[in-house]
Design an enzyme around this catalytic site. Sequence first.
Site, PDB file in Angstrom:
ATOM      1  N   CYS A 150      19.880-100.335  77.822  1.00 28.39           N
ATOM      2  CA  CYS A 150      18.504-100.036  78.238  1.00 28.39           C
ATOM      3  C   CYS A 150      18.157 -98.545  78.295  1.00 28.39           C
ATOM      4  O   CYS A 150      17.303 -98.088  77.548  1.00 28.39           O
ATOM      5  CB  CYS A 150      18.250-100.660  79.608  1.00 28.39           C
ATOM      6  SG  CYS A 150      18.379-102.449  79.577  1.00 28.39           S
TER       7      CYS A 150
HETATM    8  N1  NAD Z   1      21.471-106.092  79.442  1.00 22.87           N
HETATM    9  C1  NAD Z   1      20.647-105.608  80.361  1.00 22.87           C
HETATM   10  O1  NAD Z   1      21.062-105.046  81.372  1.00 22.87           O
HETATM   11  C2  NAD Z   1      19.136-105.739  80.211  1.00 22.87           C
HETATM   12  C3  NAD Z   1      18.331-105.548  81.338  1.00 22.87           C
HETATM   13  C4  NAD Z   1      16.957-105.676  81.212  1.00 22.87           C
HETATM   14  C5  NAD Z   1      16.411-105.961  79.968  1.00 22.87           C
HETATM   15  N2  NAD Z   1      17.215-106.120  78.880  1.00 22.87           N
HETATM   16  C6  NAD Z   1      16.584-106.458  77.603  1.00 22.87           C
HETATM   17  O2  NAD Z   1      16.733-107.848  77.372  1.00 22.87           O
HETATM   18  C7  NAD Z   1      16.878-108.110  75.971  1.00 22.87           C
HETATM   19  C8  NAD Z   1      18.168-108.881  75.714  1.00 22.87           C
HETATM   20  O3  NAD Z   1      19.267-108.057  76.070  1.00 22.87           O
HETATM   21  P1  NAD Z   1      20.709-108.636  76.369  1.00 22.87           P
HETATM   22  O4  NAD Z   1      21.470-107.526  77.024  1.00 22.87           O
HETATM   23  O5  NAD Z   1      20.625-109.961  77.058  1.00 22.87           O
HETATM   24  O6  NAD Z   1      21.253-108.873  74.895  1.00 22.87           O
HETATM   25  P2  NAD Z   1      22.621-109.633  74.469  1.00 22.87           P
HETATM   26  O7  NAD Z   1      23.039-109.012  73.201  1.00 22.87           O
HETATM   27  O8  NAD Z   1      23.555-109.676  75.648  1.00 22.87           O
HETATM   28  O9  NAD Z   1      22.172-111.127  74.203  1.00 22.87           O
HETATM   29  C9  NAD Z   1      21.229-111.488  73.260  1.00 22.87           C
HETATM   30  C10 NAD Z   1      21.538-112.861  72.701  1.00 22.87           C
HETATM   31  O10 NAD Z   1      20.475-113.204  71.798  1.00 22.87           O
HETATM   32  C11 NAD Z   1      21.038-113.847  70.661  1.00 22.87           C
HETATM   33  N3  NAD Z   1      20.077-113.709  69.546  1.00 22.87           N
HETATM   34  C12 NAD Z   1      19.896-112.659  68.721  1.00 22.87           C
HETATM   35  N4  NAD Z   1      18.906-112.909  67.848  1.00 22.87           N
HETATM   36  C13 NAD Z   1      18.453-114.156  68.133  1.00 22.87           C
HETATM   37  C14 NAD Z   1      17.453-114.991  67.588  1.00 22.87           C
HETATM   38  N5  NAD Z   1      16.693-114.571  66.576  1.00 22.87           N
HETATM   39  N6  NAD Z   1      17.283-116.220  68.103  1.00 22.87           N
HETATM   40  C15 NAD Z   1      18.059-116.648  69.135  1.00 22.87           C
HETATM   41  N7  NAD Z   1      19.026-115.911  69.698  1.00 22.87           N
HETATM   42  C16 NAD Z   1      19.217-114.674  69.212  1.00 22.87           C
HETATM   43  C17 NAD Z   1      22.355-113.157  70.447  1.00 22.87           C
HETATM   44  O11 NAD Z   1      23.227-113.948  69.689  1.00 22.87           O
HETATM   45  C18 NAD Z   1      22.827-112.929  71.905  1.00 22.87           C
HETATM   46  O12 NAD Z   1      23.631-114.002  72.357  1.00 22.87           O
HETATM   47  C19 NAD Z   1      16.814-106.744  75.297  1.00 22.87           C
HETATM   48  O13 NAD Z   1      15.502-106.488  74.898  1.00 22.87           O
HETATM   49  C20 NAD Z   1      17.200-105.786  76.415  1.00 22.87           C
HETATM   50  O14 NAD Z   1      16.660-104.496  76.214  1.00 22.87           O
HETATM   51  C21 NAD Z   1      18.571-106.042  78.984  1.00 22.87           C
END
Ligand code: NAD
Length: 419
Positions: free
Chosen positions: A259
């Site tokens: 992030c």
């Molecule tokens: N990790 C954090 O601390 C956090 C906190 C707040 C917001 N975010 C935001 O949340 C979002 C997700 O982040 P995350 O850390 O959970 O990511 P992540 O990589 O941990 O998980 C994302 C998942 O989505 C899947 N994926 C990818 N493309 C896809 C598609 N087209 N259809 C279905 N599944 C798909 C991946 O295989 C993966 O399992 C991002 O935008 C991030 O900026 C993350």
Amino acid sequence: MTAPACVVGLGYVGLPLAAALVSAGQPVVGYDVDARRAEALNGGRSGIEDVSDAELGGLLAKGLRVTSVLEDVAEATTYVICVPTPLRDGMPDLTAVEGASRAVAEVLAAGDMVILESTTYPGTTEEVVLPLLIAGSGLTAEDFHLAYSPERIDPGNPTYGIKNTPKVVGGMTPSAAKAAVAFYEQVCDRVVTVHSPREAEMAKLLENTFRHVNIALVNEMAVFCRQLDIDLFDVIDAAATKPFGFMPFYPGPGVGGHCIPVDPSYLSWRVKKLGFSFRFVELAQEINDQMPTYTVSRLADLLNDAGIALSRSRVLCLGAAYKPGISDCRESPAVEVMHKLRHKGATVLYPDSFVPELRLETEILRSQELTPELLQLVDAVVLLTPHKDIDLETVTSHAKLVLDTRAAVTERSASVHRL
Ligand SMILES: NC(=O)c1ccc[n+]([C@@H]2O[C@H](COP(=O)([O-])OP(=O)(O)OC[C@H]3O[C@@H](n4cnc5c(N)ncnc54)[C@H](O)[C@@H]3O)[C@@H](O)[C@H]2O)c1
């Protein structure tokens, strides 16, 4: 029977959300393009610290299923998109959001709701997701609800989780906002609405840019405070006793994770398209990006004072994850420091109970057990990510030299140095 909700993308954000919904009695089907991820989850392997394997087992027993077959989620009436939004060559990469929107469009029915949770630049819900949903479903914008709700989860935070962190919601229409509020009220104590998805998208970027800029402020101060022989950590703790108008941020070896180093770039990219530059973000990036280099040069100076050349030294890097309590190494400044130390010729070892192995260029390093013998063997320890299980007393009593980049060691001693 309540219709299932579909969480799209079961990672750090999606899985805890799915867990909260299932625990609240909302049936959930997870959809993840990664078939191996779906298989691991269905097999009870979470891979995410905030949802233990035991907890996942309980969720599976309550009916949670994860699939990478789109038809399996067609029964859902609410779709929450939690897919990654990385940068590619410094620019927003919305491939996953677009892919997820196209997938949802194929199964979307009149009356359904779609909520985007991925962090992104303001306008994405309206300008990117909405057209894809319309084009792929054959529906009109009036046929379904669309909203944006930023995820504020802080992985590994034992105090604040989905329930007690207020949720911000912006709907394309008042009825979309109302439906999204009702959905989140199942799992959140407080849901806050804003005028439209744009304000909700921007709120998330304001929060993370605020952090990014303030961390840069103290990082820049740390560099000159060292020259002035001032312990900035002490200064910050003193300033933080002011009960109003101040919020503490601490310097460190850089910023990491999915992030803070990434999100402000989404905003500055959008601002650039208006013909402006977002100078605060650019400056903060420049300062924070320098911190791994500063950390290495500080260590080189300390080793030099001890008569040891960095190029011939053995350095123990304590912690590889980007912050304590988790295994996530994405953009981790600790890893960046390790890279830089190796480029200078140092031999790098690392203990991290959350990160059993780590790829550095072509080599795989394995986490070492933190023993008195190992501490005595190395020339210096750089404390980068102070996981709770690190016995700091053992570190300080056996290491010859410690560079503590996080002020984790509170006792002063001649061998422990702050950033
Ligand atoms: N990790 C954090 O601390 C956090 C906190 C707040 C917001 N975010 C935001 O949340 C979002 C997700 O982040 P995350 O850390 O959970 O990511 P992540 O990589 O941990 O998980 C994302 C998942 O989505 C899947 N994926 C990818 N493309 C896809 C598609 N087209 N259809 C279905 N599944 C798909 C991946 O295989 C993966 O399992 C991002 O935008 C991030 O900026 C993350």
